[in-house]
Enzyme design. Structure first.
Site, PDB file in Angstrom:
ATOM      1  N   GLY A  51      -4.461   1.772   8.740  1.00 57.50           N
ATOM      2  CA  GLY A  51      -4.417   2.799   9.783  1.00 57.50           C
ATOM      3  C   GLY A  51      -4.215   4.205   9.230  1.00 57.50           C
ATOM      4  N   HIS A 113      -1.866   6.147  -1.865  1.00 59.29           N
ATOM      5  CA  HIS A 113      -1.690   4.696  -1.707  1.00 59.29           C
ATOM      6  C   HIS A 113      -0.755   4.144  -2.784  1.00 59.29           C
ATOM      7  CE1 HIS A 113      -4.732   4.434   1.353  1.00 59.29           C
ATOM      8  NE2 HIS A 113      -5.739   4.698   0.556  1.00 59.29           N
ATOM      9  N   SER A 143      -9.723  -6.329   7.688  1.00 62.17           N
ATOM     10  CA  SER A 143     -10.275  -4.970   7.680  1.00 62.17           C
ATOM     11  C   SER A 143     -10.699  -4.576   6.270  1.00 62.17           C
ATOM     12  CB  SER A 143      -9.220  -3.998   8.221  1.00 62.17           C
ATOM     13  OG  SER A 143      -9.740  -2.703   8.317  1.00 62.17           O
ATOM     14  N   ARG A 266     -13.699   0.987  12.869  1.00 64.76           N
ATOM     15  CA  ARG A 266     -14.372  -0.266  13.208  1.00 64.76           C
ATOM     16  C   ARG A 266     -13.907  -0.627  14.606  1.00 64.76           C
ATOM     17  NH1 ARG A 266     -14.015  -5.946  12.517  1.00 64.76           N
ATOM     18  NH2 ARG A 266     -11.780  -5.709  12.111  1.00 64.76           N
TER      19      ARG A 266
HETATM   20  P1  A3P Z   1     -10.271  -2.459  11.725  1.00 66.63           P
HETATM   21  O1  A3P Z   1     -11.166  -2.689  10.532  1.00 66.63           O
HETATM   22  O2  A3P Z   1      -9.343  -3.620  11.968  1.00 66.63           O
HETATM   23  O3  A3P Z   1     -10.999  -2.058  12.930  1.00 66.63           O
HETATM   24  P2  A3P Z   1      -7.696   2.968   7.227  1.00 66.63           P
HETATM   25  O4  A3P Z   1      -7.807   4.209   8.010  1.00 66.63           O
HETATM   26  O5  A3P Z   1      -6.373   2.815   6.550  1.00 66.63           O
HETATM   27  O6  A3P Z   1      -8.852   2.794   6.322  1.00 66.63           O
HETATM   28  O7  A3P Z   1      -7.709   1.753   8.264  1.00 66.63           O
HETATM   29  C1  A3P Z   1      -8.888   1.437   8.942  1.00 66.63           C
HETATM   30  C2  A3P Z   1      -8.523   0.585  10.120  1.00 66.63           C
HETATM   31  O8  A3P Z   1      -7.923   1.426  11.120  1.00 66.63           O
HETATM   32  C3  A3P Z   1      -9.753  -0.034  10.747  1.00 66.63           C
HETATM   33  O9  A3P Z   1      -9.297  -1.234  11.344  1.00 66.63           O
HETATM   34  C4  A3P Z   1     -10.117   1.028  11.791  1.00 66.63           C
HETATM   35  O10 A3P Z   1     -10.971   0.573  12.805  1.00 66.63           O
HETATM   36  C5  A3P Z   1      -8.724   1.372  12.309  1.00 66.63           C
HETATM   37  N1  A3P Z   1      -8.664   2.661  12.998  1.00 66.63           N
HETATM   38  C6  A3P Z   1      -9.286   3.816  12.655  1.00 66.63           C
HETATM   39  N2  A3P Z   1      -8.996   4.775  13.552  1.00 66.63           N
HETATM   40  C7  A3P Z   1      -8.187   4.217  14.466  1.00 66.63           C
HETATM   41  C8  A3P Z   1      -7.555   4.718  15.639  1.00 66.63           C
HETATM   42  N3  A3P Z   1      -7.719   5.964  16.046  1.00 66.63           N
HETATM   43  N4  A3P Z   1      -6.784   3.875  16.346  1.00 66.63           N
HETATM   44  C9  A3P Z   1      -6.595   2.595  15.950  1.00 66.63           C
HETATM   45  N5  A3P Z   1      -7.168   2.056  14.840  1.00 66.63           N
HETATM   46  C10 A3P Z   1      -7.950   2.872  14.111  1.00 66.63           C
END
Ligand code: A3P
Length: 300
Positions: A51, A113, A143, A266
């Protein structure tokens, strides 16, 4: 430092004991030597795919709100959250770049990270603040597998089962996942003024409550008037996945030559893992969770 080549384009930094992507290894070494934290810095830290993008958009908007600022005029319409709060090891330091960060006005906002043990000493020892965001390991695994298998830069073309096996062994980017989470969890208990520990699931369940916690933590709390005017909810709505996904910059832009902005969005739901993990996988990961979180007070 001895750096044996591991599979999937990432290597173990043996002295630090975490799996570092090959492409950011030199940047990590450079920032560990050169980065000097300021007491007013704020860091967003998490494992990939927990997230990061979402939380960056929330924090940036929270810190840059002002009474007359209409939330629809947000820089989020123009910049990816990863440009507004950039990653030290992926975007700020590169193998050819050791930047001068001293002119950035406070509060400087950075992300990384890196596991707690591998942070530059000045980050650990100054009064800067860390907000750590994590997510249940099941959804994090799904994810990241779906994301990395499409990311050419990493050259991870592998089956779900193989990647799952590596994840369980701790061989995920910046992992082991469990060491990463427990490291920051412990710091948040010992130094709550320094480390705020948040879960993706809690942000989903009660974004307003969590955002108010963040506001207090970064000493930029919401006033009663702002709450009554719906500013908290406005930020949550603006940064929802549906809203961010629809912004042109996130449909077409790139925050780095290797990263399409749209790839960071996603489904954005809790529990999507049920569509990908078999019962034996769930059993194996649950056992590892129990072993790692046992007695820590941490659960998902
Ligand atoms: P999913 O693949 O489960 O959908 P990061 O930003 O650390 O790369 O994490 C990506 C994950 O956060 C993905 O999860 C993405 O869809 C989700 N994500 C991105 N924006 C978001 C938002 N505004 N609210 C909730 N989840 C979000």
């Amino acid at each position: 430092m001895e750096l044996p080549q591991a599979s999937y384009g990432y290597e173990m930094c043996l002295s630090e004991k975490f799996w570092c992507p090959e492409f950011s290894l030199e940047a990590v070494i450079a920032l560990q030597s050169h980065f000097e934290a300021h007491d007013t810095d704020i860091f967003v830290i998490n494992m990939p795919k927990t997230g990061t993008t979402w939380f960056k958009s929330l924090l940036y908007t929270l810190l840059n709100r002002c009474d007359n600022h209409h939330l629809s005029n947000t820089p989020l319409q123009t910049y990816s959250p990863h440009e507004l709060i950039s990653s030290l090891e992926i975007m700020i330091y590169t193998k050819d770049k050791t930047p001068d960060l001293t002119k950035i006005p406070p509060p400087r906002l950075f992300s990384t990270h890196l596991p707690y043990a591998s942070l530059p000493e000045s980050v650990k020892n100054s009064k800067c603040k860390i907000i750590y965001v994590t997510r249940n390991p099941f959804d994090t695994f799904v994810s990241s597998w779906l994301y990395y298998s499409k990311l050419e830069k990493l050259d991870i073309h592998t089956s779900r089962d193989d990647y799952f096996d590596k994840f369980c062994q701790g061989r995920s980017l910046y992992g082991p996942f469990f060491d990463h989470v427990v490291g920051y969890w412990k710091e948040s208990l010992e130094r709550p003024q320094k480390v705020l520990f948040l879960k993706y699931e809690d942000l989903k369940e009660d974004g307003a409550l969590q955002l108010k916690r963040v506001g207090e933590f970064v000493e930029h709390p919401f006033s009663k008037q702002e709450e009554e005017q719906g500013v908290v909810q406005g930020i949550i709505n603006l940064c929802s996945i549906g809203s961010l996904k629809e912004m042109e910059v996130n449909k077409k832009g790139k925050c780095d030559p290797d990263f399409d902005n749209k790839s960071f969005f996603r489904k954005g739901v809790v529990g999507d893992w049920v569509n990908y993990l078999t019962p034996p996988m769930v059993e194996r990961l649950t056992k590892i969770m129990d072993e790692n979180f046992n007695g820590s007070g941490l659960s998902f």
